[in-house]
Motif scaffolding. Structure first.
Motif, PDB file in Angstrom:
ATOM      1  N   TRP A  65      50.105  20.855  30.695  1.00  0.00           N
ATOM      2  CA  TRP A  65      49.204  20.822  31.853  1.00  0.00           C
ATOM      3  C   TRP A  65      49.700  19.817  32.888  1.00  0.00           C
ATOM      4  O   TRP A  65      49.714  20.089  34.093  1.00  0.00           O
ATOM      5  CB  TRP A  65      47.781  20.480  31.397  1.00  0.00           C
ATOM      6  CG  TRP A  65      46.796  20.529  32.532  1.00  0.00           C
ATOM      7  CD1 TRP A  65      46.259  19.475  33.215  1.00  0.00           C
ATOM      8  CD2 TRP A  65      46.261  21.715  33.140  1.00  0.00           C
ATOM      9  NE1 TRP A  65      45.423  19.918  34.212  1.00  0.00           N
ATOM     10  CE2 TRP A  65      45.398  21.288  34.182  1.00  0.00           C
ATOM     11  CE3 TRP A  65      46.422  23.079  32.920  1.00  0.00           C
ATOM     12  CZ2 TRP A  65      44.703  22.190  34.998  1.00  0.00           C
ATOM     13  CZ3 TRP A  65      45.725  23.971  33.733  1.00  0.00           C
ATOM     14  CH2 TRP A  65      44.884  23.529  34.762  1.00  0.00           C
ATOM     15  N   ASN A 126      44.256  29.956  37.353  1.00  0.00           N
ATOM     16  CA  ASN A 126      44.188  29.543  35.941  1.00  0.00           C
ATOM     17  C   ASN A 126      43.197  30.453  35.242  1.00  0.00           C
ATOM     18  O   ASN A 126      42.367  31.089  35.881  1.00  0.00           O
ATOM     19  CB  ASN A 126      43.654  28.109  35.823  1.00  0.00           C
ATOM     20  CG  ASN A 126      44.485  27.121  36.611  1.00  0.00           C
ATOM     21  OD1 ASN A 126      45.490  26.624  36.134  1.00  0.00           O
ATOM     22  ND2 ASN A 126      44.075  26.844  37.840  1.00  0.00           N
ATOM     23  N   ARG A 159      44.498  27.453  30.989  1.00  0.00           N
ATOM     24  CA  ARG A 159      45.955  27.500  31.196  1.00  0.00           C
ATOM     25  C   ARG A 159      46.283  28.063  32.569  1.00  0.00           C
ATOM     26  O   ARG A 159      45.479  28.819  33.148  1.00  0.00           O
ATOM     27  CB  ARG A 159      46.631  28.350  30.110  1.00  0.00           C
ATOM     28  CG  ARG A 159      46.185  29.804  30.095  1.00  0.00           C
ATOM     29  CD  ARG A 159      47.133  30.682  29.309  1.00  0.00           C
ATOM     30  NE  ARG A 159      48.341  30.976  30.088  1.00  0.00           N
ATOM     31  CZ  ARG A 159      49.353  31.710  29.657  1.00  0.00           C
ATOM     32  NH1 ARG A 159      49.316  32.229  28.449  1.00  0.00           N
ATOM     33  NH2 ARG A 159      50.395  31.943  30.421  1.00  0.00           N
ATOM     34  N   PRO A 160      47.452  27.738  33.099  1.00  0.00           N
ATOM     35  CA  PRO A 160      47.859  28.345  34.376  1.00  0.00           C
ATOM     36  C   PRO A 160      48.108  29.843  34.197  1.00  0.00           C
ATOM     37  O   PRO A 160      48.556  30.277  33.129  1.00  0.00           O
ATOM     38  CB  PRO A 160      49.154  27.612  34.726  1.00  0.00           C
ATOM     39  CG  PRO A 160      49.611  26.948  33.476  1.00  0.00           C
ATOM     40  CD  PRO A 160      48.430  26.767  32.579  1.00  0.00           C
ATOM     41  N   ASP A 161      47.816  30.605  35.250  1.00  0.00           N
ATOM     42  CA  ASP A 161      48.002  32.066  35.213  1.00  0.00           C
ATOM     43  C   ASP A 161      49.447  32.397  35.589  1.00  0.00           C
ATOM     44  O   ASP A 161      49.729  32.957  36.647  1.00  0.00           O
ATOM     45  CB  ASP A 161      47.009  32.727  36.178  1.00  0.00           C
ATOM     46  CG  ASP A 161      47.024  34.242  36.043  1.00  0.00           C
ATOM     47  OD1 ASP A 161      47.746  34.770  35.179  1.00  0.00           O
ATOM     48  OD2 ASP A 161      46.305  34.900  36.833  1.00  0.00           O
TER      49      ASP A 161
END
Ligand code: BJW
Ligand code: ZN
Length: 252
Positions: A65, A126, A159-161
């Protein structure tokens, strides 16, 4: 690159109906966004393979992250460069012009491109790993640790997309990219090392389907021997020169 844009490229572009552009981290380098690999590569301490995967995230979500937060800070503080702007202008110069990008930095959209296929996601989005709830950046707490889903009873990791190693590419984006590659008269591969699949298969797919293949990169890549034209240099210099030359020739 020194000297003018080769006539062969300008003639091909003037005769083309469908142009497909494929970009990688190199197009954003001149904006100040580090690339992933090579001497100027991102995060010398880590290989992208070590951070950009689900196992790494599950093992150390805060570290992964933090890596994305550091990149968001950089991306938020930079501007699209002359290469991004030239590509946005090219969209209006051809009957059909598609832009396929591996970049997650949103700089093509900020520069004005609209017909974009984002193969590896977008760092501005995200989602919750557990329930899928989507989050954009600003509403998330800006702490050093990975945020948790606020949906009642979920508390999942956010989480990031983006597409990590071992994950499938978004189906619509991939299918659109394959269609645009297969139908291209001219295909431009710009600022990518061609190391990551399946994205790296698109230029050759385009060539096999009849496209004239152009590569723009300061360094040769595994794709270079297959290119019909290799323009060695910076995308922020070569792309504006292509657009300038095209406009001059069209006005004649
Ligand atoms: C300039 C410049 C200037 C500098 N102007 N240029 C063998 C065959 C096929 C597949 C595989 C295989 N072995 C393993 C795989 C799978 C794997 C893979 O490809 N691994 C390779 C390392 C071999 N691929 C995957 O896992 C993909 N998914 C998949 O295959 O799904 C099917 C599957 C499912 C289940 C199990 C197994 C398979 C997913 C790949 C996802 C990649 N994700 C990342 C991170 C995205 C999120 C994030 O940003 O954090 O995408 S990795 C990273 O690399 C990022 C980039 O988009 C991608 C490509 O990098 P790019 O853009 O080319 O950057 P660089 O740094 O490499 O190059 C920059 C270039 O710019 C250089 O050439 C410079 O010279 C140049 N440059 N300045 C112009 N001014
Ligand atoms: Zn959730």
């Amino acid at each position: 690159m020194t000297g003018p844009i080769p006539d062969s490229l300008i003639s091909r572009l003037l005769a083309a109906e469908r142009i497909t552009i494929f970009t990688g981290a190199g197009v954003s380098a001149e904006s100040g966004v580090p690339t992933f690999r090579g001497n100027e590569g991102l995060w010398k301490k880590f290989k992208p393979e070590e951070l950009a995967n689900l196992t790494a995230f599950m093992k150390n979500p805060d570290l992964v992250w933090e890596w994305y937060q550091a990149r968001r800070t950089i991306i938020g503080s930079v501007q699209p460069n002359a290469g991004h702007r030239a590509l946005a202008e090219m969209e209006g110069l051809f009957p059909a012009c598609a832009l396929i990008t591996q970049n997650v930095d949103n700089l093509h959209r900020r520069a004005g491109s609209r017909n974009i296929f984002e193969l590896h996601g977008n760092i501005e989005r995200n989602y919750c790993l557990t329930c899928g709830t989507r989050y954009t950046g600003p509403e998330l707490p800006q702490t050093g640790t990975v945020p948790r889903c606020s949906r009642a009873g979920c508390n999942g990791l956010i989480r990031p997309d983006v597409v990590w190693f071992g994950e499938m590419l978004p189906e619509d984006e991939w299918e659109g990219a394959v269609r645009a590659s297969a139908s291209a008269d001219v295909f431009l591969s710009i600022g990518t090392s061609g190391a990551v699949y399946p994205a790296a298969s698109l230029p050759l797919m385009a060539k096999q389907q009849g496209a004239w293949l152009v590569e723009i990169n300061p360094e040769p890549t595994p794709l270079t021997p297959s290119a019909d034209l290799f323009l060695q240099g910076l995308s922020g210099e070569i792309l504006p020169a292509i657009v300038r030359t095209l406009n001059e020739r069209r006005d004649q």
